[in-house]
Design an enzyme around this catalytic site. Structure first.
Site, PDB file in Angstrom:
ATOM      1  N   GLU A  41      57.506  45.025  30.615  1.00  0.00           N
ATOM      2  CA  GLU A  41      57.874  44.685  29.454  1.00  0.00           C
ATOM      3  C   GLU A  41      56.882  45.671  28.357  1.00  0.00           C
ATOM      4  O   GLU A  41      55.639  45.646  28.773  1.00  0.00           O
ATOM      5  CB  GLU A  41      57.503  43.182  29.160  1.00  0.00           C
ATOM      6  CG  GLU A  41      57.786  42.769  27.631  1.00  0.00           C
ATOM      7  CD  GLU A  41      57.385  41.366  27.616  1.00  0.00           C
ATOM      8  OE1 GLU A  41      57.930  40.868  26.404  1.00  0.00           O
ATOM      9  OE2 GLU A  41      57.289  40.719  28.463  1.00  0.00           O
ATOM     10  N   LYS A 108      65.184  41.481  23.931  1.00  0.00           N
ATOM     11  CA  LYS A 108      64.636  40.166  24.406  1.00  0.00           C
ATOM     12  C   LYS A 108      65.466  39.082  23.635  1.00  0.00           C
ATOM     13  O   LYS A 108      65.355  38.840  22.364  1.00  0.00           O
ATOM     14  CB  LYS A 108      63.394  40.165  24.190  1.00  0.00           C
ATOM     15  CG  LYS A 108      62.657  38.976  25.240  1.00  0.00           C
ATOM     16  CD  LYS A 108      61.162  39.150  25.137  1.00  0.00           C
ATOM     17  CE  LYS A 108      60.465  37.916  25.882  1.00  0.00           C
ATOM     18  NZ  LYS A 108      59.028  38.072  26.105  1.00  0.00           N
ATOM     19  N   CYS A 144      61.305  39.035  30.662  1.00  0.00           N
ATOM     20  CA  CYS A 144      60.241  38.233  30.852  1.00  0.00           C
ATOM     21  C   CYS A 144      60.434  36.800  30.444  1.00  0.00           C
ATOM     22  O   CYS A 144      61.118  36.074  31.375  1.00  0.00           O
ATOM     23  CB  CYS A 144      59.154  38.606  30.028  1.00  0.00           C
ATOM     24  SG  CYS A 144      57.253  37.674  30.712  1.00  0.00           S
ATOM     25  N   LYS A 176      49.904  30.965  39.128  1.00  0.00           N
ATOM     26  CA  LYS A 176      51.103  31.616  38.304  1.00  0.00           C
ATOM     27  C   LYS A 176      51.990  32.203  39.114  1.00  0.00           C
ATOM     28  O   LYS A 176      53.198  32.017  38.832  1.00  0.00           O
ATOM     29  CB  LYS A 176      50.532  32.503  37.061  1.00  0.00           C
ATOM     30  CG  LYS A 176      51.262  33.088  36.271  1.00  0.00           C
ATOM     31  CD  LYS A 176      52.026  32.052  35.428  1.00  0.00           C
ATOM     32  CE  LYS A 176      53.030  32.634  34.248  1.00  0.00           C
ATOM     33  NZ  LYS A 176      52.234  33.414  33.184  1.00  0.00           N
ATOM     34  N   LEU A 282      19.697  38.061  34.191  1.00  0.00           N
ATOM     35  CA  LEU A 282      19.782  37.546  35.459  1.00  0.00           C
ATOM     36  C   LEU A 282      18.555  36.604  35.588  1.00  0.00           C
ATOM     37  O   LEU A 282      17.354  36.770  35.143  1.00  0.00           O
ATOM     38  CB  LEU A 282      19.696  38.500  36.646  1.00  0.00           C
ATOM     39  CG  LEU A 282      19.689  38.155  37.967  1.00  0.00           C
ATOM     40  CD1 LEU A 282      21.074  37.650  38.193  1.00  0.00           C
ATOM     41  CD2 LEU A 282      19.309  39.241  38.712  1.00  0.00           C
ATOM     42  N   ILE A 286      23.080  30.253  39.234  1.00  0.00           N
ATOM     43  CA  ILE A 286      24.369  30.548  40.082  1.00  0.00           C
ATOM     44  C   ILE A 286      25.244  31.284  39.107  1.00  0.00           C
ATOM     45  O   ILE A 286      25.847  32.133  39.361  1.00  0.00           O
ATOM     46  CB  ILE A 286      24.955  29.405  40.585  1.00  0.00           C
ATOM     47  CG1 ILE A 286      26.206  29.815  41.750  1.00  0.00           C
ATOM     48  CG2 ILE A 286      25.357  28.246  39.426  1.00  0.00           C
ATOM     49  CD1 ILE A 286      26.559  28.660  42.443  1.00  0.00           C
ATOM     50  N   SER A 288      24.523  33.377  36.197  1.00  0.00           N
ATOM     51  CA  SER A 288      24.264  34.869  36.048  1.00  0.00           C
ATOM     52  C   SER A 288      24.453  35.567  37.647  1.00  0.00           C
ATOM     53  O   SER A 288      24.848  36.671  37.589  1.00  0.00           O
ATOM     54  CB  SER A 288      22.917  34.981  35.637  1.00  0.00           C
ATOM     55  OG  SER A 288      21.815  34.591  36.583  1.00  0.00           O
ATOM     56  N   GLU A 393      29.699  24.829  30.072  1.00  0.00           N
ATOM     57  CA  GLU A 393      29.034  24.976  29.051  1.00  0.00           C
ATOM     58  C   GLU A 393      29.631  25.158  27.628  1.00  0.00           C
ATOM     59  O   GLU A 393      29.042  24.525  26.665  1.00  0.00           O
ATOM     60  CB  GLU A 393      27.969  26.162  29.504  1.00  0.00           C
ATOM     61  CG  GLU A 393      27.010  25.966  30.681  1.00  0.00           C
ATOM     62  CD  GLU A 393      26.418  27.053  30.952  1.00  0.00           C
ATOM     63  OE1 GLU A 393      25.426  26.992  31.859  1.00  0.00           O
ATOM     64  OE2 GLU A 393      26.696  28.143  30.642  1.00  0.00           O
TER      65      GLU A 393
END
Length: 532
Positions: A41, A108, A144, A176, A282, A286, A288, A393
């Protein structure tokens, strides 16, 4: 009849480059003996072109390229996705070009206007099917969203179509591919026709298109499936009224699929925007560590620069684990001690903070010093800063504006904390790059003595379940509590979600891997008082 599927990675707005990409695919397909080349598409413009469609010069260049395909293409029938114009109306179209002839245009029929899609803003819906003849076979076209309803495929069948070719720009989210195939199988069963599904591949801002193009025979069985996250031309033969079985790439695990999406999202955002590389902070944690692994897999170690910025609250094991990971990956690495800068800034704020107790302000100051250093290095060398915060977070506001949120691309923005652990374990199963202690130790921001994330947040398993229920499933607070989650935790998470909307509006874009990311999917007002 041999059908070629051009699972290609066009760049939005690079109409010249995309034209050459399509010509190259056509030449390759013709050399392989294909009769038809099916493109994704809006392959000519890339997807989604968004407000570029409102620029007359953009549409004019598209018209010029269509004329060039008519003049120069030979030896194969091209089904090309592009925006067409009629008067004041713009259509999301596919044209059929063969040997200097424009055989027809399909517009479409169904325009998605939900989730990440806003096609109603730009396009007028089509109203008629298109079926053309190739090698004695009646070929129908759909685009689509047309596949997700019964009427467009039925209309093509009514016009005599024996096989339906579908141009797609279907973005990735978890599971998906199985959903696409189920929908396609329904259309096949309803209409007794074979189906070929050509999908875009590549990253475009927060969207990732996974490719995974496929074909179904008239029994609804896979006749072809291309690999995910890779540009490739696939082929399938239509013989004696049905598609013949060709190569079928295996389905991936959820973790492998998500990791692939994140890698491609980083690779294309950096590559298509021509950044020389990336920087990231860094920490020994976990988030980073996973971000670093993804960055190196996407770009190569030579384009990644990790910076460790310890303070007096940074544990020795955090520094040691970070150094160990750098030794494994081999990327550029720097260490910058931030405590002298922190003390200098605190001295400057002494009068302003006089008479107050230490709180999150001092913690955030450390984070902001780190953000400032990374942005300074980015300005000096041109590399883009990757932020390392995760979706948990972002939900709760457990992140610092102008601190750890400072950067250009948020790799884990749509990845909940529990999924961060799953992805880290999966990546290590492919070859260990993240030291085990980073995965097993309790998570901490290390901004005060003996700090742990769970000092101020529910356990991540609970938090992430509440997050998914409220954000991705749209359940109410009462519904979530009824599922057995503690009322205090539910109320806390939802309250934190609402009061931190202003932060999320200022966060960088990041790859979408769920059906409800904090990007185009999420359009909540900052100022609001809805409480359920």
């Amino acid at each position: 009849m041999k059908i070629a599927l051009a699972q290609i990675n066009p760049i939005v707005g690079d109409i010249d480059g995309n034209t050459e990409l399509i010509f190259a695919a056509a030449r390759e397909a013709a050399a392989a003996g294909a009769d038809i080349l099916l493109t994704p598409e809006l392959a000519l413009t890339g997807y989604p072109p968004e407000d570029l469609l409102l620029r007359p010069a953009f549409l004019q260049q598209c018209r010029e390229k269509i004329a060039r395909f008519i003049d120069e293409l030979d030896g194969i029938t091209l089904i090309l996705g592009y925006p067409s114009v009629s008067g004041d109306e713009i259509f999301n179209s596919a044209c059929v070009i063969r040997d200097g002839n424009f055989l027809g245009r399909y517009d479409k029929l169904l325009l998605p206007n939900n989730a990440v899609f806003d096609e109603v803003r730009y396009f007028t819906p089509g109203c008629v099917p298109l079926v053309f003849e190739q090698n004695g076979v009646q070929v129908g076209i759909a685009i689509c969203e047309d596949l997700w309803d019964t009427e467009p495929a039925a209309a093509a069948k009514d016009e005599g179509a024996e096989v339906l070719l579908v141009l797609n720009a279907s973005p990735f989210h978890q599971a998906k591919q199985s959903t696409r195939r189920e929908i396609a199988q329904q259309r096949v069963e309803e209409n007794d026709l074979a189906l070929v599904y050509c999908n875009l591949v590549g990253g475009q801002d927060e969207l990732v298109f996974d490719g995974h193009s496929f074909a179904l025979n008239k029994s609804g069985e896979l006749a072809l499936q291309l690999p995910a996250y890779r540009s490739q031309i696939g082929y399938c033969d239509f013989i004696d009224g049905d598609l013949q079985t060709a190569s079928i790439a295996a389905d991936e695990s959820i973790e492998a699929s998500i990791y692939g999406a994140l890698v491609l999202g980083v690779q294309d955002y950096i590559g298509k925007n021509r950044f020389p590389g990336v920087l990231l902070g860094l920490s020994g944690g976990i988030d980073s560590a996973l971000t670093l692994a993804i960055a190196v897999d996407a770009l190569g170690a030579d384009r990644v620069h990790a910076v460790m910025m310890p303070s007096r609250y940074t544990a020795d094991i955090s520094v040691n684990d970070s150094r160990e990971m750098i030794d494994i990956l081999g990327c550029q690495y720097s260490e910058i001690e931030i405590w002298p800068m922190y003390e200098s800034m605190m001295a400057g704020l002494k009068d302003e903070f006089s008479g107050t107790e230490m709180d999150a302000t001092e913690e955030n100051l450390q984070s902001r010093i780190r953000g400032m250093l990374l942005m300074a290095m980015s300005n000096k060398g041109g590399k883009l800063v990757l932020t390392t915060g995760n979706k948990s977070e972002m939900t709760t506001g457990y992140a610092t504006l102008y601190g750890d949120m400072a950067g250009g691309f948020a790799v884990l923005k749509d990845v909940a904390k529990t999924l961060v652990y799953r992805l880290s374990l999966w990546r290590n199963s492919q070859g260990v790059v993240i030291p085990e202690r980073i995965i097993t130790r309790p998570p901490s921001a290390e901004l005060r003595p003996d700090q742990k994330d769970q000092d101020s947040l529910p356990e991540y398993a609970v938090l992430d379940a509440i997050l998914a229920a409220y954000v991705e499933e749209n359940l109410s607070i009462a519904d979530i509590i009824a599922k057995g989650y503690p009322e205090a935790d539910v109320n806390k998470v939802v309250r934190l979600l609402k009061i931190n909307e202003y932060k999320r509006r200022q966060a960088p874009v990041g790859p979408r891997i769920t059906q409800r990311s904090f990007g185009k999917d999420w359009r909540m007002p900052i100022t609001q008082r809805f409480t359920r």
